[in-house]
Design an enzyme around this catalytic site. Structure first.
Site, short mmCIF file in Angstrom:
data_model
loop_
_atom_site.label_atom_id
_atom_site.label_comp_id
_atom_site.label_asym_id
_atom_site.label_seq_id
_atom_site.Cartn_x
_atom_site.Cartn_y
_atom_site.Cartn_z
N GLU A 1 -1.36 -14.58 14.75
CA GLU A 1 -2.36 -14.11 15.70
C GLU A 1 -3.47 -15.13 15.92
O GLU A 1 -4.05 -15.22 17.00
CB GLU A 1 -2.93 -12.78 15.19
CG GLU A 1 -4.36 -12.49 15.41
CD GLU A 1 -4.80 -11.29 14.61
OE1 GLU A 1 -5.99 -11.20 14.32
OE2 GLU A 1 -3.96 -10.43 14.28
N TRP B 1 -9.44 -11.26 10.57
CA TRP B 1 -9.72 -9.83 10.68
C TRP B 1 -11.15 -9.50 10.26
O TRP B 1 -11.45 -8.35 9.95
CB TRP B 1 -8.70 -9.04 9.89
CG TRP B 1 -7.35 -9.06 10.54
CD1 TRP B 1 -7.00 -9.67 11.71
CD2 TRP B 1 -6.15 -8.44 10.07
NE1 TRP B 1 -5.67 -9.48 11.99
CE2 TRP B 1 -5.12 -8.72 11.00
CE3 TRP B 1 -5.85 -7.68 8.94
CZ2 TRP B 1 -3.81 -8.27 10.83
CZ3 TRP B 1 -4.54 -7.23 8.78
CH2 TRP B 1 -3.54 -7.51 9.71
N SER C 1 0.83 -1.20 0.00
CA SER C 1 0.00 0.00 0.00
C SER C 1 0.86 1.25 0.00
O SER C 1 1.96 1.28 0.55
CB SER C 1 -0.92 0.00 1.22
OG SER C 1 -0.18 0.00 2.42
N CYS D 1 6.27 -2.70 6.76
CA CYS D 1 4.86 -2.98 6.51
C CYS D 1 4.37 -2.03 5.41
O CYS D 1 5.16 -1.30 4.80
CB CYS D 1 4.06 -2.79 7.82
SG CYS D 1 2.47 -3.62 7.85
N HIS E 1 5.57 2.72 11.12
CA HIS E 1 4.57 3.26 12.03
C HIS E 1 5.07 4.49 12.77
O HIS E 1 4.32 5.10 13.53
CB HIS E 1 4.11 2.20 13.02
CG HIS E 1 3.23 1.16 12.39
ND1 HIS E 1 2.05 1.48 11.78
CD2 HIS E 1 3.36 -0.18 12.26
CE1 HIS E 1 1.48 0.38 11.30
NE2 HIS E 1 2.27 -0.63 11.58
N HIS F 1 3.45 -11.86 3.41
CA HIS F 1 3.95 -10.86 4.37
C HIS F 1 3.37 -11.13 5.74
O HIS F 1 2.19 -11.47 5.88
CB HIS F 1 3.56 -9.44 3.92
CG HIS F 1 3.89 -8.39 4.95
ND1 HIS F 1 5.18 -8.04 5.25
CD2 HIS F 1 3.10 -7.66 5.77
CE1 HIS F 1 5.18 -7.12 6.20
NE2 HIS F 1 3.92 -6.87 6.54
#
Length: 744
Positions: A592, A548, A420, A715, A683, A628
């Site tokens: 996760e 998610w 992105s 990321c 971030h 990823h």
């Protein structure tokens, strides 16, 4: 009568007021006093919502400006040395320096490491300990919130992370348990302070009791709780755990000198009877019966039948609650104005869950006369895994790598990004205008084409080797695919916090999933037509789309995951047919989703890894598959990651100061295929210097063979500005070229 309470409430505000105020403050658009007022308003609204619903206690201390673990680090004086120099002018700015590396005052610095909160998509900031760690209590923020809640007329129940869990979450020392004796006095002092304020109950969160704990950690609980429960004037203690069955730790929890124990009856309904048998004569049993991590209405009739005998037996020693903090659930269903009523009536957001607790409390005072309802069963995990048994690609990695190297002719240390690019204010405005019917579809599509063309142009100027189209058409990496797939329902305001000011809006899986039409092919083909360099096709993987989203509760998650995998497999083959020869299938949520208990890992990986491989197992050997992952501890699941059989994996590495890289290092057997460890933290708004990136890349090259090494950020770059992105990527490409030249 059974009592009602919750373990925590969403802190973002019904309209994401916290996010908007945070970002406005960081930009300099509002004052710190204005930001503080927003926080006060949100807290008071949350308390009032709980009070209005008739809850017997109101959760206080669950608010955070960025993260609840960071709250505790600052409360106990756990601040790494690098944050001392160039400190901010005030406590809140210093808090933001630790969280994101930059604040309106103070010098830029490397931000605190961030990772996942157990098996959720919430990210916490990792405490950084050292061998000489000293703890010093600074509880002013919590005491102030308690006083404010009391002044508003509420019966406050402060929420505090327990000492064992807090230490478990940290890093920097060989054995954090060695720090327990020096930490406990801060807890006893805190409890005494809360007792002086007239607090009757304090909630101490110890979710590590749901893990396979080492024996020494289990043994430490008894002495630790003996010490803190003996604090002079200490309130009663409610020990809480969630996300996992307690199993062998269930007797331990009830044997501690605590006045109550909370268990997660959604994740472990089978433990309710055992808990009733273990609860002491003076202890409270808090039953987490509403799913704090999903949006479906609870079957209150079923819970009435289950809990009625317990309510008669325990009386007001039975407490009713959600399974975990409602942090993981959207705020208020009443803000959903576009959802059809037939769908809306099946859902419950956080505010509606408060009403459900009150309703269940009332039902337990009535006669249980509802007949037992039957439930439909979907496929088992075993049957799904059987379908995925033979999902490997025909050629092994080494054979594929040789073919791919000839096709792509990439340089040593090829550079790329995760997918992105910045979602600008203009892009968001145009998307909003299109959804509101203010511009035509063609105008909207033309704007997206212009955004993609600009992204390709910038990447070519920067000199990246493998490009991406930038994902201008996507509002979110999961929500976008949910909008394209049948079986999902989408909300207008179903936001939950992921970290800091980052909120996500998970789609809801309402039915069986299928792909009515191609989802990404048009955009990928267009981007590839603009350049001679390879452009990656970008997909979100089946496990991440599942994890998610808010999943169905009438079938096992594995069944929904297989349905998603089948849809993505069609997309992968269509991308390949359209000439897209590098396809990235992101699975940041693979780690996760791993159950917290090791005994359940094999079943999970059988279907989760199988679903990933199924999406790409039919492509040609020259088609290069990337994936990823980010912000998780991968050491324990390396076998599963290797079994994904991706040609290239990119991982977050810089934010954690390369700690995650050790799991992937060749010398430890790690990842045998190609790997791109992130070399700068996306971030943080800080732009990395070229020299810093050169040194980091050299350090990575010491543990990963350079012929298998890629260069990329941690990321995706969606949340950053083009100014930050351009400078950072320019330095990244320059660093790669410098190291490449040294190796030539």
């Amino acid at each position: 009568m059974a009592q009602t309470h919750i373990l925590g409430y969403p802190r973002i505000g019904a309209d994401r007021e916290l996010k908007k105020a945070q970002e406005a403050y960081w930009r300099g658009d509002i004052s710190q006093q204005q930001l503080l007022q927003v926080g006060t308003d949100i807290r008071r609204a949350n308390w009032q919502a709980q009070s209005d619903a008739g809850l017997d206690f109101v959760a206080v201390g669950d608010f955070a400006w960025y993260d609840q673990v960071l709250n505790h680090s600052l409360m106990f004086g756990v601040v790494a040395d690098r944050f001392v120099d160039g400190a901010a002018e005030n406590k809140l700015d210093q808090y933001f320096r630790l969280a994101r590396g930059r604040a309106p005052s103070g010098q830029p610095v490397a931000a605190s490491a961030m990772t996942k909160w157990f098996d959720t998509n919430y990210h916490y900031l990792v405490p950084e300990f050292d061998a000489e760690q000293a703890f010093c209590l600074d509880s002013g923020w919590l005491l102030a919130e308690v006083r404010d809640a009391q002044a508003q007329g509420h019966r406050a129940k402060p929420v505090v992370i327990g000492p064992l869990t807090y230490l478990w979450l940290g890093r920097g020392v060989d054995n954090a348990l060695d720090l327990l004796p020096s930490l406990l006095p801060s807890y006893t002092q805190l409890l005494a302070q809360l007792g002086e304020l007239g607090i009757a109950w304090v909630q101490l969160d110890e979710p590590i009791l749901g893990l396979d704990l080492p024996a020494e950690w289990c043994s430490a609980f008894s002495g630790a709780y003996q010490e803190i429960s003996a604090a002079a004037g200490s309130p009663k203690l409610l020990l809480t755990s969630y996300f996992s069955p307690l199993r062998e730790n269930l007797p331990l929890a009830f044997s501690l000198p605590v006045d109550g124990v909370h268990i997660d009856c959604v994740r472990a309904p089978e433990e309710l009877d055992r808990a009733v048998a273990l609860v002491g004569a003076e202890q409270v049993l808090s039953a987490g019966v509403l799913n704090g991590r999903n949006v479906w209405r609870a079957d209150l009739d079923q819970w009435q039948r289950t809990l009625k005998p317990l309510a008669e037996q325990l009386g007001d020693c039975l407490w009713l609650s959600a399974s975990c903090s409602l942090l993981h659930s959207p705020v208020d269903l009443e803000t959903e104005t576009a959802l059809p009523q037939a769908q809306k009536q099946k859902l419950a957001y956080s505010r509606q869950k408060l009403a459900e607790l009150a309703q269940l409390q009332q039902l337990l005072q009535e006669e249980a006369a509802v007949a037992e309802a039957g439930t439909e069963q979907g496929e088992s995990t075993h049957s799904v895994a059987e379908k995925l048994r033979d999902t490997w690609r025909e050629q092994c990695y080494l054979e594929r790598a040789s073919v791919q190297a000839k096709r792509w002719q990439l340089p040593l240390l090829p550079t790329t990004t995760i997918g992105s690019f910045p979602q600008t204010d203009l892009l968001r405005k145009v998307r909003r205008q299109y959804r509101n019917g203010e511009i035509s579809e063609e105008d909207y599509l033309e704007h997206l084409r212009a955004e993609i063309a600009e992204a390709i142009r910038r990447q070519e100027i920067l000199g990246l080797d493998v490009l991406v189209h930038g994902e201008a058409e996507r509002n979110d990496m999961v929500e976008y695919f949910g909008e394209q797939l049948a079986g999902f329902v989408h909300t207008g305001n179903g936001w939950v916090q992921s970290y800091g000011s980052r909120c996500v809006k998970p789609p809801i899986i309402f039915g069986d999933i299928s792909r009515p039409q191609a989802m990404t092919v048009t955009w990928s083909r267009y981007a590839q037509s603009l350049t001679s360099k390879p452009v990656k096709g970008m997909l979100t993987g089946p496990v991440t789309i599942l994890n998610w989203s808010f999943p169905r509760e009438d079938i096992h998650r594995s069944e929904s995951c297989l349905q998603i995998a089948k849809a993505l497999r069609e997309e992968v083959l269509d991308l390949e047919a359209a000439g897209i020869g590098i396809i990235q299938i992101d699975e940041p949520a693979l780690r996760e989703g791993v159950p917290l208990r090791e005994a359940e890992h094999a079943d999970y990986f059988a279907w989760a890894v199988g679903c990933f491989r199924y999406t790409c197992s039919a492509v040609k050997p020259e088609t290069q598959i990337h994936t990823h992952m980010c912000y998780s501890n991968f050491n324990a699941i390396m076998d599963a990651i290797v079994s994904l059989d991706a040609d290239v994996i990119t991982i977050e590495s810089a934010r954690s100061d390369l700690r995650l890289l050790s799991a992937f290092a060749d010398k430890t057997g790690g990842y045998p295929n190609e790997i791109g460890p992130g070399i700068y933290d996306i971030h943080s708004p800080n732009v990395p210097e070229r020299e810093e990136l050169v040194e980091r890349l050299k350090k990575i090259a010491q543990v990963v063979p350079v012929e298998r090494l890629w260069v990329n950020p941690d990321c995706g770059l969606k949340t950053r500005s083009w100014a930050e992105v351009g400078s950072s990527l320019l330095n990244m490409v320059a660093a790669a070229r410098a190291v490449r030249a040294e190796l030539a």
